[in-house]
Design a protein around this motif. Structure first.
Motif, PDB file in Angstrom:
ATOM      1  N   LYS A   2       0.829  -1.210   0.000  1.00  0.00           N
ATOM      2  CA  LYS A   2       0.000   0.000   0.000  1.00  0.00           C
ATOM      3  C   LYS A   2       0.876   1.279   0.000  1.00  0.00           C
ATOM      4  O   LYS A   2       0.676   2.203  -0.792  1.00  0.00           O
ATOM      5  CB  LYS A   2      -0.879  -0.005   1.254  1.00  0.00           C
ATOM      6  N   ALA A   3       1.853   1.169   0.937  1.00  0.00           N
ATOM      7  CA  ALA A   3       2.772   2.334   1.039  1.00  0.00           C
ATOM      8  C   ALA A   3       3.506   2.566  -0.269  1.00  0.00           C
ATOM      9  O   ALA A   3       3.662   3.702  -0.726  1.00  0.00           O
ATOM     10  CB  ALA A   3       3.788   2.100   2.168  1.00  0.00           C
ATOM     11  N   SER A   4       3.942   1.413  -0.875  1.00  0.00           N
ATOM     12  CA  SER A   4       4.671   1.537  -2.154  1.00  0.00           C
ATOM     13  C   SER A   4       3.783   2.159  -3.229  1.00  0.00           C
ATOM     14  O   SER A   4       4.210   3.013  -4.015  1.00  0.00           O
ATOM     15  CB  SER A   4       5.176   0.159  -2.571  1.00  0.00           C
ATOM     16  N   GLU A   5       2.537   1.690  -3.253  1.00  0.00           N
ATOM     17  CA  GLU A   5       1.600   2.231  -4.241  1.00  0.00           C
ATOM     18  C   GLU A   5       1.398   3.731  -4.037  1.00  0.00           C
ATOM     19  O   GLU A   5       1.380   4.510  -4.991  1.00  0.00           O
ATOM     20  CB  GLU A   5       0.253   1.512  -4.120  1.00  0.00           C
ATOM     21  N   VAL A   6       1.287   4.041  -2.743  1.00  0.00           N
ATOM     22  CA  VAL A   6       1.107   5.474  -2.431  1.00  0.00           C
ATOM     23  C   VAL A   6       2.319   6.282  -2.939  1.00  0.00           C
ATOM     24  O   VAL A   6       2.190   7.310  -3.587  1.00  0.00           O
ATOM     25  CB  VAL A   6       0.889   5.661  -0.898  1.00  0.00           C
ATOM     26  N   ARG A   7       3.488   5.678  -2.627  1.00  0.00           N
ATOM     27  CA  ARG A   7       4.735   6.376  -3.058  1.00  0.00           C
ATOM     28  C   ARG A   7       4.816   6.515  -4.580  1.00  0.00           C
ATOM     29  O   ARG A   7       5.122   7.561  -5.123  1.00  0.00           O
ATOM     30  CB  ARG A   7       5.960   5.572  -2.566  1.00  0.00           C
ATOM     31  N   TYR A   8       4.467   5.347  -5.232  1.00  0.00           N
ATOM     32  CA  TYR A   8       4.515   5.360  -6.705  1.00  0.00           C
ATOM     33  C   TYR A   8       3.558   6.415  -7.249  1.00  0.00           C
ATOM     34  O   TYR A   8       3.868   7.176  -8.152  1.00  0.00           O
ATOM     35  CB  TYR A   8       4.158   3.969  -7.236  1.00  0.00           C
ATOM     36  N   ARG A   9       2.351   6.397  -6.587  1.00  0.00           N
ATOM     37  CA  ARG A   9       1.326   7.344  -7.051  1.00  0.00           C
ATOM     38  C   ARG A   9       1.823   8.793  -6.921  1.00  0.00           C
ATOM     39  O   ARG A   9       1.642   9.606  -7.822  1.00  0.00           O
ATOM     40  CB  ARG A   9       0.066   7.130  -6.188  1.00  0.00           C
ATOM     41  N   ARG A  10       2.464   8.985  -5.755  1.00  0.00           N
ATOM     42  CA  ARG A  10       2.977  10.358  -5.533  1.00  0.00           C
ATOM     43  C   ARG A  10       4.001  10.738  -6.608  1.00  0.00           C
ATOM     44  O   ARG A  10       3.962  11.813  -7.174  1.00  0.00           O
ATOM     45  CB  ARG A  10       3.645  10.450  -4.151  1.00  0.00           C
ATOM     46  N   LEU A  11       4.915   9.761  -6.815  1.00  0.00           N
ATOM     47  CA  LEU A  11       5.930  10.003  -7.856  1.00  0.00           C
ATOM     48  C   LEU A  11       5.268  10.271  -9.197  1.00  0.00           C
ATOM     49  O   LEU A  11       5.630  11.184  -9.943  1.00  0.00           O
ATOM     50  CB  LEU A  11       6.854   8.785  -7.998  1.00  0.00           C
ATOM     51  N   PHE A  12       4.304   9.405  -9.511  1.00  0.00           N
ATOM     52  CA  PHE A  12       3.570   9.497 -10.769  1.00  0.00           C
ATOM     53  C   PHE A  12       2.941  10.881 -10.932  1.00  0.00           C
ATOM     54  O   PHE A  12       2.997  11.505 -11.977  1.00  0.00           O
ATOM     55  CB  PHE A  12       2.489   8.385 -10.772  1.00  0.00           C
ATOM     56  N   GLU A  13       2.357  11.288  -9.794  1.00  0.00           N
ATOM     57  CA  GLU A  13       1.633  12.562  -9.842  1.00  0.00           C
ATOM     58  C   GLU A  13       2.596  13.764  -9.976  1.00  0.00           C
ATOM     59  O   GLU A  13       2.287  14.725 -10.642  1.00  0.00           O
ATOM     60  CB  GLU A  13       0.808  12.755  -8.538  1.00  0.00           C
ATOM     61  N   SER A  14       3.756  13.609  -9.230  1.00  0.00           N
ATOM     62  CA  SER A  14       4.627  14.802  -9.174  1.00  0.00           C
ATOM     63  C   SER A  14       5.788  14.781 -10.176  1.00  0.00           C
ATOM     64  O   SER A  14       6.605  15.701 -10.204  1.00  0.00           O
ATOM     65  CB  SER A  14       5.208  14.941  -7.765  1.00  0.00           C
ATOM     66  N   ALA A  15       5.845  13.704 -10.959  1.00  0.00           N
ATOM     67  CA  ALA A  15       7.004  13.574 -11.870  1.00  0.00           C
ATOM     68  C   ALA A  15       7.134  14.781 -12.816  1.00  0.00           C
ATOM     69  O   ALA A  15       6.142  15.361 -13.234  1.00  0.00           O
ATOM     70  CB  ALA A  15       6.864  12.294 -12.689  1.00  0.00           C
ATOM     71  N   LYS A  16       8.404  15.119 -13.120  1.00  0.00           N
ATOM     72  CA  LYS A  16       8.667  16.262 -14.023  1.00  0.00           C
ATOM     73  C   LYS A  16       8.762  15.798 -15.462  1.00  0.00           C
ATOM     74  O   LYS A  16       9.155  16.558 -16.359  1.00  0.00           O
ATOM     75  CB  LYS A  16       9.983  16.974 -13.613  1.00  0.00           C
ATOM     76  N   ASP A  17       8.497  14.504 -15.670  1.00  0.00           N
ATOM     77  CA  ASP A  17       8.392  13.957 -17.017  1.00  0.00           C
ATOM     78  C   ASP A  17       6.945  13.516 -17.205  1.00  0.00           C
ATOM     79  O   ASP A  17       6.246  13.213 -16.222  1.00  0.00           O
ATOM     80  CB  ASP A  17       9.283  12.726 -17.173  1.00  0.00           C
ATOM     81  N   GLY A  18       6.538  13.446 -18.464  1.00  0.00           N
ATOM     82  CA  GLY A  18       5.192  12.936 -18.706  1.00  0.00           C
ATOM     83  C   GLY A  18       5.169  11.411 -18.606  1.00  0.00           C
ATOM     84  O   GLY A  18       6.105  10.769 -19.089  1.00  0.00           O
ATOM     85  N   ILE A  19       4.162  10.833 -17.962  1.00  0.00           N
ATOM     86  CA  ILE A  19       4.108   9.363 -17.851  1.00  0.00           C
ATOM     87  C   ILE A  19       2.728   8.921 -18.353  1.00  0.00           C
ATOM     88  O   ILE A  19       1.690   9.455 -17.952  1.00  0.00           O
ATOM     89  CB  ILE A  19       4.324   8.897 -16.413  1.00  0.00           C
ATOM     90  N   LEU A  20       2.791   7.930 -19.273  1.00  0.00           N
ATOM     91  CA  LEU A  20       1.526   7.358 -19.781  1.00  0.00           C
ATOM     92  C   LEU A  20       1.554   5.856 -19.480  1.00  0.00           C
ATOM     93  O   LEU A  20       2.588   5.213 -19.639  1.00  0.00           O
ATOM     94  CB  LEU A  20       1.434   7.566 -21.293  1.00  0.00           C
ATOM     95  N   ILE A  21       0.419   5.313 -19.038  1.00  0.00           N
ATOM     96  CA  ILE A  21       0.317   3.858 -18.819  1.00  0.00           C
ATOM     97  C   ILE A  21      -0.625   3.353 -19.913  1.00  0.00           C
ATOM     98  O   ILE A  21      -1.723   3.893 -20.101  1.00  0.00           O
ATOM     99  CB  ILE A  21      -0.262   3.536 -17.422  1.00  0.00           C
ATOM    100  N   LEU A  22      -0.127   2.303 -20.649  1.00  0.00           N
ATOM    101  CA  LEU A  22      -0.932   1.780 -21.768  1.00  0.00           C
ATOM    102  C   LEU A  22      -1.346   0.340 -21.483  1.00  0.00           C
ATOM    103  O   LEU A  22      -0.614  -0.397 -20.815  1.00  0.00           O
ATOM    104  CB  LEU A  22      -0.117   1.798 -23.059  1.00  0.00           C
ATOM    105  N   ASN A  23      -2.441   0.028 -22.103  1.00  0.00           N
ATOM    106  CA  ASN A  23      -2.863  -1.384 -22.065  1.00  0.00           C
ATOM    107  C   ASN A  23      -1.948  -2.148 -22.987  1.00  0.00           C
ATOM    108  O   ASN A  23      -1.768  -1.768 -24.135  1.00  0.00           O
ATOM    109  CB  ASN A  23      -4.333  -1.474 -22.542  1.00  0.00           C
TER     110      ASN A  23
END
Ligand code: ADP
Length: 706
Positions: free
Chosen positions: A34-55
């Protein structure tokens, strides 16, 4: 049983413990997840690069972080479910599909430089990295999109800078290098290769290969410089030469400093090398031209000195030329004047000669008139005689002036009795002044002494006659006085008159040739303007001076000196008495007159007729010799010099061979002194100068017939 239970209990207990531990572990795991997901999410949200997740299977976008939403300027709802090419990534569907396939195969794709088109159409350069990973055992694709606009701009700026630097280096012929002392690696700018004439791709730069390209004589300087720089010592700029592969030599100016690499121990020498060959050549040319200029300057200075010296010489020469010119001008004026005077003189001469000649010819013709009275005859003969004397004097003057000009005036030094000479002149001139009503005086400061001097008596007499003639000519009334004084080593003669006198301004010009006080002088008094000039030259030749003291209207005194040279052993101190007319009775004597001119012969006969001597005549030298041979009674021969058949010299020599004791007297032209010398040398006993005066002839003949 008890044991079994215990064992079972223990097993149960263990199981419980284990289960409880597992549970705890699971809880912990879930919490961590859970904590990792939260951390990842935070990173994802605050990243200075664009991130796209694809199917993984459809390639559709399932998630996008806020950065990419902002980057492509589309809301999340519009992005979700789209494929990449639909949100502006990849240019078209095919390209997008191809990349997707590659990604699925390889699990990773990367595009360093990819355009992404925003909604508004603007294009942004991005770096695109995509990889596949498992999320809860399901394959998902994550795309990282980084905006590289800034980096691109920086890179472009850097590239442009590099280009600029390269161009600048090329223009300035400055190459740069970076020599890593730790690794030994050397990096050169392109211009460095250019300067050294090396091909970048072929030539491997090492410190050794570089040193090898340095001109041999400059290598040790380069090594020293490197050594100093390596130790951080500022070695300044190094001037050195390199040899290019084609053999040409270039001059370089090297710089360099030691630098430590940031965050490492590595040390570098960085610096530059500038091709200064052009500058060096110009400097060399400048140096050469400076040297040339210096040399030229030195030459110029020395030339200048020479020119100055030459100038001085020229000035000097010019001065001398000017002086010479001035002298020449004076000479020219004198010459012109003398020319004019000569012309005037010639016409004077013509007049002077024609006047007595007219008289001679005219009156000679009258003599032939029949029935001429004895009185007229006497008058005519006197006129003819006077005119002849005048003519003779003119001819003498002309001959004298020619001799003076030719430097041929000869002085015949003999012992002269001054008293006799003066007495003779007194007698002669008394006769001349008498009819003119003038009184003549002779004075001498030592009347009782017989003064004898060694000089040319004829010349002294000539000067005195000139002065006396002038005194008589320019004196109408009064007296004429002449005489001499002894003054130390000189005898001073003077002739003084009470005549017209001479103005001071004319007192020097009268001694110049052809000069008379006034042109009209000649018309009034006659004369040729030569007398004083001749007299002055003669007196100077005798060793004295001639001067005048006069005032206009008060008479003149001319004074001249001659050296008073006495004979040591004077033979006689008494005056030699001259032959008296009474002694001239030579009726026992025979005189042979040798003369080819009938007139002259006739004249001689006339002169000697009163002496009663027997006169014989020969027409030439040959006849004379015959006469002497045939007539031993001949007591004396009067021999002319210039004669046909045989001249007087030869005849005399032959006569002297026959009768050595027989006196032979030459009749010579008085003016030509060489006749006189010649005649004495030729064996004559004496000579009489022509025209022969009665007194002179009788005196000489008398001396030999005593
Ligand atoms: P000439 O008498 O033949 O003209 P001279 O040379 O003897 O030439 O004299 C030059 C000039 O000097 C004369 O023409 C005359 O003007 C001047 N002169 C010479 N003697 C006398 C004198 N005793 N009294 C005045 N003038 C004289």
């Amino acid at each position: 049983m008890k044991n079994t239970l215990a064992t079972t209990t223990r097993i149960l207990e263990d199981y419980k413990t284990k289960e409880s531990a597992k549970h705890t572990e699971k809880i912990l795991l879930e919490e961590r997840l859970k904590a990792s997901e939260v951390r990842y999410r935070r990173l994802f949200e605050s990243a200075k690069d664009g991130i796209l997740i694809l199917n993984f299977f459809t390639g559709q976008i399932v998630d996008a972080n806020p950065f990419i939403v902002k980057m492509i300027d589309s809301p999340l709802e519009e992005i979700i479910g789209k494929k990449l090419w639909e949100i502006g990534l990849f240019c078209n569907k095919e390209q997008s599909e191809l990349a997707f396939t590659e990604l699925k195969t390889n699990g990773y794709i990367r595009f360093e430089n990819m355009p992404i088109q925003r909604k508004n159409g603007n294009i942004t350069e991005v770096e695109f990295v995509s990889n596949v990973y498992l999320e809860n055992d399901i394959k998902v694709i994550q795309c990282n999109i980084r905006d590289i606009t800034e980096r691109k701009l920086t890179e472009e700026a850097l590239r442009q800078n590099e280009q600029l630097l390269s161009k600048t280096q090329k223009i300035a012929h400055i190459g740069s290098y970076n020599y890593n002392l730790t690794s030994g690696e050397i990096k050169w700018s392109d211009e460095m290769y250019n300067i050294l004439g090396l091909q970048k791709d072929i030539f491997k730069v090492t410190i050794k290969s570089f040193i090898n390209s340095v001109y041999p004589d400059d290598r040790s300087a380069m090594e020293n410089w490197l050594e100093l720089t390596k130790h951080g010592i500022d070695a300044g700029e190094l001037d050195y030469r390199i040899v290019k592969p084609d053999g040409t030599i270039r001059y370089l100016l090297g710089t360099g400093i030691l630098q430590n690499e940031h965050n490492s121990n590595a040390q570098h020498i960085i610096g530059s090398a500038q091709d200064i060959t052009v500058r060096k050549n110009i400097e060399k040319e400048l140096e050469e031209s400076e040297q040339y200029l210096n040399e030229q300057n030195m030459k110029f200075i020395s030339l200048n000195k020479q020119y100055l010296a030459l100038n001085e010489k020229l000035k000097d020469g010019l001065n001398r030329l000017q002086t010479a010119n001035a002298d020449l001008l004076i000479e020219k004026i004198k010459a012109d004047e003398s020319d004019k005077l000569k012309t005037a003189f010639l016409s004077n001469m013509s007049h002077e000669i024609r006047t007595p000649m007219n008289a001679i010819l005219g009156f000679s013709a009258f003599l032939l008139q029949p029935g001429l009275s004895s009185e007229k005859l006497k008058d005519f003969v006197q006129i003819i005689n006077a005119s002849s004397l005048q003519l003779m004097s003119i001819i003498s003057d002309i001959i004298d002036i020619s001799k003076i000009d030719a430097g041929q005036i000869n002085i015949d030094i003999e012992e002269v009795s001054v008293n006799n000479l003066m007495g003779e002149l007194f007698t002669t001139y008394q006769k001349i002044v008498e009819p003119k009503n003038l009184r003549l005086y002779y004075s001498c400061d030592r009347p009782s002494d017989l003064i004898r001097v060694k000089t040319d008596g004829n010349r002294v007499k000539q000067v005195l006659c000139n002065l006396l003639n002038n005194a008589i000519k320019f004196t109408k009334v009064g007296k004429i006085e002449f005489g001499f004084k002894l003054k130390g080593n000189f005898i001073e003669f003077y002739v003084s008159d009470t005549g017209i006198g001479i103005a001071p301004e004319n007192q020097s010009i009268i001694f110049q040739r052809f000069r008379q006080v006034a042109k009209s002088n000649n018309e009034i008094y006659g004369g040729n303007g030569l007398g004083l000039s001749i007299s002055k030259s003669l007196v100077e030749k005798l060793g004295g001076t001639l001067t005048v003291n006069s005032a206009l209207g008060s008479g003149s005194t001319f004074t001249f000196t001659i050296p008073y040279i006495r004979e040591e052993d004077t033979v006689s101190t008494t005056a030699i008495p001259s032959t008296s007319m009474d002694d001239r009775h030579w009726n026992d004597k025979t005189i042979l007159i040798v003369e080819d001119e009938a007139n002259n012969h006739f004249y001689m006969e006339e002169v000697l007729s009163d002496s009663h001597a027997v006169l014989r005549h020969a027409w030439n030298g040959k006849e004379a010799v015959e006469e002497v041979k045939e007539h031993p009674e001949i007591s004396l021969v009067l021999m002319d010099i210039k004669m046909p058949v045989m001249d007087g010299y030869e005849a005399t020599q032959l006569i002297k061979q026959i009768r050595p004791e027989l006196p032979v007297i030459a009749q010579t032209a008085f003016a030509l002194s060489h006749d006189k010398e010649h005649s004495l040398q030729a064996g004559f006993d004496n000579y009489i100068a022509k025209p022969i005066s009665v007194d002179a002839l009788l005196e000489v003949v008398g001396d030999y017939l005593k």
